[in-house]
Design an enzyme around this catalytic site. Structure first.
Site, mmCIF file in Angstrom:
data_model
loop_
_atom_site.group_PDB
_atom_site.id
_atom_site.type_symbol
_atom_site.label_atom_id
_atom_site.label_comp_id
_atom_site.label_asym_id
_atom_site.label_seq_id
_atom_site.Cartn_x
_atom_site.Cartn_y
_atom_site.Cartn_z
ATOM 1 N N ASP A 9 0.872 -1.178 0.000
ATOM 2 C CA ASP A 9 0.000 0.000 0.000
ATOM 3 C C ASP A 9 0.908 1.228 0.000
ATOM 4 O O ASP A 9 1.693 1.415 0.929
ATOM 5 C CB ASP A 9 -0.893 -0.034 1.259
ATOM 6 C CG ASP A 9 -1.860 1.130 1.309
ATOM 7 O OD1 ASP A 9 -1.859 1.971 0.387
ATOM 8 O OD2 ASP A 9 -2.625 1.211 2.300
ATOM 9 N N ASP A 105 -2.769 2.166 -6.017
ATOM 10 C CA ASP A 105 -1.603 2.100 -5.133
ATOM 11 C C ASP A 105 -1.631 0.924 -4.163
ATOM 12 O O ASP A 105 -0.944 0.936 -3.163
ATOM 13 C CB ASP A 105 -1.482 3.414 -4.342
ATOM 14 C CG ASP A 105 -2.464 3.472 -3.193
ATOM 15 O OD1 ASP A 105 -3.581 2.955 -3.337
ATOM 16 O OD2 ASP A 105 -2.093 4.022 -2.140
ATOM 17 N N GLU A 106 -2.441 -0.085 -4.475
ATOM 18 C CA GLU A 106 -2.611 -1.152 -3.497
ATOM 19 C C GLU A 106 -2.920 -2.481 -4.176
ATOM 20 O O GLU A 106 -3.639 -2.506 -5.168
ATOM 21 C CB GLU A 106 -3.800 -0.741 -2.617
ATOM 22 C CG GLU A 106 -3.951 -1.508 -1.357
ATOM 23 C CD GLU A 106 -5.185 -1.029 -0.583
ATOM 24 O OE1 GLU A 106 -5.443 0.195 -0.558
ATOM 25 O OE2 GLU A 106 -5.885 -1.883 -0.047
HETATM 26 N N1 DCP Z 1 -8.137 8.603 -3.214
HETATM 27 C C1 DCP Z 1 -9.126 9.437 -3.752
HETATM 28 N N2 DCP Z 1 -10.281 9.679 -3.041
HETATM 29 C C2 DCP Z 1 -10.467 9.112 -1.821
HETATM 30 C C3 DCP Z 1 -9.488 8.265 -1.262
HETATM 31 C C4 DCP Z 1 -8.318 8.030 -2.004
HETATM 32 O O1 DCP Z 1 -8.963 9.947 -4.864
HETATM 33 N N3 DCP Z 1 -11.594 9.386 -1.126
HETATM 34 C C5 DCP Z 1 -6.898 8.382 -3.995
HETATM 35 C C6 DCP Z 1 -5.785 9.284 -3.502
HETATM 36 C C7 DCP Z 1 -4.843 8.379 -2.758
HETATM 37 C C8 DCP Z 1 -5.077 7.029 -3.401
HETATM 38 O O2 DCP Z 1 -6.430 7.050 -3.864
HETATM 39 O O3 DCP Z 1 -3.502 8.831 -2.843
HETATM 40 C C9 DCP Z 1 -4.850 5.878 -2.458
HETATM 41 O O4 DCP Z 1 -5.788 5.908 -1.393
HETATM 42 P P1 DCP Z 1 -5.415 5.478 0.095
HETATM 43 O O5 DCP Z 1 -6.688 5.330 0.847
HETATM 44 O O6 DCP Z 1 -4.489 4.319 0.061
HETATM 45 O O7 DCP Z 1 -4.699 6.777 0.679
HETATM 46 P P2 DCP Z 1 -3.227 7.308 0.571
HETATM 47 O O8 DCP Z 1 -2.348 6.415 -0.239
HETATM 48 O O9 DCP Z 1 -3.295 8.718 0.089
HETATM 49 O O10 DCP Z 1 -2.768 7.337 2.075
HETATM 50 P P3 DCP Z 1 -2.278 6.154 3.040
HETATM 51 O O11 DCP Z 1 -0.835 6.473 3.345
HETATM 52 O O12 DCP Z 1 -3.118 6.281 4.259
HETATM 53 O O13 DCP Z 1 -2.450 4.854 2.321
HETATM 54 CA CA CA Z 2 -2.219 4.160 0.095
#
Ligand code: DCP
Ligand code: CA
Length: 405
Positions: A9, A105-106
């Site tokens: 992730d 990203d996962e």
């Molecule tokens: N994303 C989005 N809208 C949302 C949630 C996420 O567009 N409501 C997008 C932006 C993030 C990506 O998806 O960068 C991945 O979501 P994650 O929930 O994995 O969040 P992050 O990678 O940003 O943070 P973390 O470090 O908590 O995984």
């Molecule tokens: Ca993430």
């Protein structure tokens, strides 16, 4: 056989990419999403500095601005994120072919049958994390589990650049019992609230809850799931795109909008990804679905069965735009998705009057494109997927070209 599943992730993904490409952003609150002064804008994600101000994904951008006036807002560069996602996929595919990508990203990587080739699941997880950092310059968190749930929660345990192992149910019981119920993915705000009202706050309390009381509150299926998951049982398989009946991708738009340029750009990005995946599997699609999420969170799906199989982004876009005609024009759109299905192995010749359609030539070019992209990354080839005429600021007619990924 005991399963071994790895989850990777990426940490604060979109925002981390923006920091990577502009190091002066580090130590500042970075928000990727729509601008605060644009109607309906939302935060897609933000870095940890911004999170310290209480800013989070899904929050209206103007609200985020009020929490931190110095925050830097950046519009998402979706095609770049998709390209990085592809680089990461290539790394994962060195270790297994049973992979389920759940977001840009996962992903879940089932290494049950391959871990012995690489010195064990933990070694693979750490190697994937290191290679992602080396090849993309980005940090991720990885986890190893005996189930999808335990792997996912392991990956979420330590951020950034975390690694955690919960590869037996005994470890689950040891690590998770004192954690709050909402740690379990699938227990959202509403279920958490109802559990809390019943006096159930921790996973241990859920394990020990009276099944009859749970059943009364949540009905059969849900109460059984809650109990099973609390005890660490989760049999869900890692579903690969090679066995799945359809390949779909969806995204949240940077703002709730009816602006066709924003929507179409997002759709084209998604179409390219699903077409690439379809080609990789060596098949063609005969069903296309367009998924819409409106700003009131209602969803809709429009599908079309095709009389001939397709796999080219341009062809898919044409069908998707046709499906778009059936979308409610009076509502703002929050998210879109595209999926391809009804896979067949061969492409029958498409007969269009007046068209010089050389299928063999087209297939050869497609293969060449695949080979080049495998080697150098998705973005080395830019394609004109669509173009349309529009007027620029001075009223001059210009051609907008959709050149993506
Ligand atoms: N994303 C989005 N809208 C949302 C949630 C996420 O567009 N409501 C997008 C932006 C993030 C990506 O998806 O960068 C991945 O979501 P994650 O929930 O994995 O969040 P992050 O990678 O940003 O943070 P973390 O470090 O908590 O995984
Ligand atoms: Ca993430």
């Amino acid at each position: 056989m005991k399963r071994k599943i790895i989850v990777y992730d990426m940490n604060y993904f979109y925002a981390q990419v923006e920091e990577r490409d502009n190091p002066s952003l580090k130590n500042q609150a970075v928000i990727v999403g729509g601008k605060p002064d644009e109607r309906g804008s939302i935060v897609a994600t933000c870095n940890y500095v911004a999170r310290d101000y209480g800013i989070h994904a899904g929050m209206p951008s103007h609200e985020a601005f009020l929490l931190c006036k110095r925050a830097i807002f950046i519009y998402p560069r979706m095609s770049l994120y998709a390209e990085i996602s592809h680089q990461i996929h290539l790394i994962c595919e060195e270790y297994s072919d049973r992979i389920e990508y759940v977001a840009l990203d996962e992903g879940y990587i089932d290494v049950t049958n391959t871990e012995h080739l690489f010195g064990g699941a933990d070694k693979i997880a750490l190697e994937i994390q290191r290679k992602i950092l080396e090849r993309t310059g980005l940090t991720s968190s990885v986890g190893v589990g005996y189930s999808k749930m335990s792997a996912k929660l392991s990956a979420g345990m330590i951020k950034p650049m975390g690694y955690f192992n919960m590869d037996t149910r005994e470890k689950w019981l040891e690590v998770m019992s004192d954690k709050p119920v909402e740690k379990i993915s699938g227990i959202g705000d509403r279920i958490q609230f109802r559990l809390n009202i019943m006096g159930i706050n921790t996973i241990k309390e859920l394990q020990e809850a009276d099944p009859y009381r749970l059943k009364k509150e949540f009905k059969n299926v849900m109460s059984e799931w809650l109990l099973a998951v609390a005890w660490g049982y989760d049999e869900r398989e890692v579903i690969t795109e090679y066995t799945e009946k359809s390949i779909g991708r969806s995204c949240t738009l940077v703002q709730n909008t009816r602006d066709m340029r924003i929507i179409k750009n997002a759709l084209i990005d998604l179409i390219k990804i699903v077409c690439y995946k379809t080609k990789k599997r060596g098949e063609f699609a005969t069903e296309i679905a367009l998924k819409i999420r409106y700003n009131d969170f209602q969803g809709q799906s429009k599908t079309k069965a095709l009389p001939f199989p397709i796999d080219e982004p341009m062809e898919v876009l044409e069908v998707v735009m046709e499906l778009w005609e059936r979308v409610d024009p009076n509502k703002d759109i929050r998210g879109v998705g595209v999926s391809l299905g009804g896979f067949v192995k061969t492409k029958t010749k498409q007969i269009a009057l007046g068209e010089d359609y050389d299928l063999t030539k087209k297939m050869k070019i497609a293969q060449l494109k695949m080979d080049i992209r495998e080697k150098f990354g998705y973005r080395v080839i830019e394609e004109v997927i669509d173009s349309e005429k529009e007027k620029d600021d001075r009223g001059k007619v210009v051609r907008r070209v959709y050149l993506r990924i």
